[in-house]
Design an enzyme around this catalytic site. Structure first.
Site, PDB file in Angstrom:
ATOM      1  N   SER A  61       7.925   8.133  -2.349  1.00 17.22           N
ATOM      2  CA  SER A  61       8.334   7.637  -0.406  1.00 17.22           C
ATOM      3  C   SER A  61       9.358   6.312  -0.212  1.00 17.22           C
ATOM      4  O   SER A  61      10.208   5.486  -1.383  1.00 17.22           O
ATOM      5  CB  SER A  61       6.763   6.334  -0.144  1.00 17.22           C
TER       6      SER A  61
ATOM      7  N   TYR B  74       0.180   0.774  -3.949  1.00 19.12           N
ATOM      8  CA  TYR B  74       0.699   2.131  -3.807  1.00 19.12           C
ATOM      9  C   TYR B  74       1.921   1.696  -3.937  1.00 19.12           C
ATOM     10  O   TYR B  74       3.051   2.544  -4.108  1.00 19.12           O
ATOM     11  CB  TYR B  74       1.071   2.461  -2.021  1.00 19.12           C
TER      12      TYR B  74
END
Ligand code: NAI
Ligand code: BGC
Length: 261
Positions: A145, A158
């Site tokens: 990401s 995350y």
């Protein structure tokens, strides 16, 4: 089209929805053998399989929790048992939830790390064992990401998982390059998938995210799938250890747009 992908076997984790589903379909269009791993939600999987077959590929689905060692082993074994090989592993399964870090429970921390980081490790390890045993010069793609480099308050589990995926990708790339096995990452920006569905239903939140993207729009899963097939193909034969950012410019300090600064 990437003709060398035809007949190759690709395992995609978390492929019932979103980016994984688009990648599965795109590999199907390249006439690959596609192993669709899904976790709890099977909706849409049959439709993806039908579309892949229609496009000239082959496809099966395998239930499994990628944070579970036995499941990860069984998924790779199923690819072998069904298609006689396993050439490309795409560790795509992931999850997130928003919690201020001081309120984050250990249970929530563990869940996200276990799926996003440990799951990608288990998928990579099983793929490596398989490729080494069968002398396959395959490749592994880890779905990272932009948050492997962009800090993100309320998402510390995350960001930590994706930062971990970044270094895991680079380390495995170096370690297995002598065997001809390539390991790369993809870092999407904001993409229109179920992970963002709630956020994008709120026009203000969607607008706030869009403002962070120099290209001015939320990406589509197919734009990530296009990158995945290239990285997996022989066109990227000399590419290993990279994270390919497909983010509409999100990582390029968008607040400097227009000459600010
Ligand atoms: P999504 O929520 O549609 O896909 C995630 C998939 O992972 C779901 O199908 C889910 O069932 C599956 N999954 C969750 N836990 C699992 C487990 N234990 N075992 C196997 N599968 C499991 O969302 P999206 O966007 O398609 O996410 C795919 C990947 O892309 C994730 O790794 C996510 O972090 C990453 N990503 C997404 C971005 C976005 O803006 N949509 C941006 C950057 C990265
Ligand atoms: C997250 C999305 C987020 C995007 C950009 C991704 O890793 O899964 O929820 O919109 O990063 O911030």
């Amino acid at each position: 089209m990437y003709p060398d992908l035809a007949g190759k076997t690709v395992v995609i984790t978390g492929a019932a929805t979103g980016i994984g589903q688009a990648i599965a379909l795109r590999f199907g269009q390249e006439k690959a053998n596609v192993v669709i791993n899904y976790h709890s939600n099977h909706d849409g999987v049959e439709e993806t399989i039908a579309k892949i077959k229609e496009a000239g590929g082959q496809a099966i689905d395998v239930q499994g929790d990628m944070s579970n060692e036995e499941d990860a082993q069984r998924i790779v074994q199923t690819a072998h048992d069904t298609f006689g090989s396993m050439d490309i592993m795409i560790n795509n399964a992931g999850m997130e939830n928003e919690v201020p870090s001081h309120e984050l429970s250990l249970d929530d921390w563990n869940k996200v790390i276990n799926v996003n980081l440990t799951g990608a490790f288990l998928g990579s390890r099983e793929a490596l064992r398989y490729m080494l045993k069968h002398q396959i010069k395959g490749n592994i793609i880890n779905m990272s990401s932009v948050h492997e480099i962009i800090p993100w308050p309320h998402f510390v589990h995350y960001t930590a998982s994706k930062g971990g995926v970044k270094m895991m990708t680079q380390t495995l790339a170096m370690e297995y390059a002598p065997h001809g096995i390539r390991v790369n990452g993809i870092a999407p920006g904001a993409i229109n998938t179920p992970i963002n569905a709630e956020k994008f239903e709120d026009p203000e939140k969607k607008e706030a995210v869009t403002k962070l993207i120099p290209m001015g729009y939320i990406g589509e899963p197919e734009e990530i799938a296009a990158v995945a097939v290239w990285l997996a193909s022989s066109e990227a034969s000399y590419v290993t250890g990279i994270t390919l950012f497909a983010d509409g410019g999100m990582t390029k300090y968008p607040s400097f747009q227009g000459g600010n600064g």
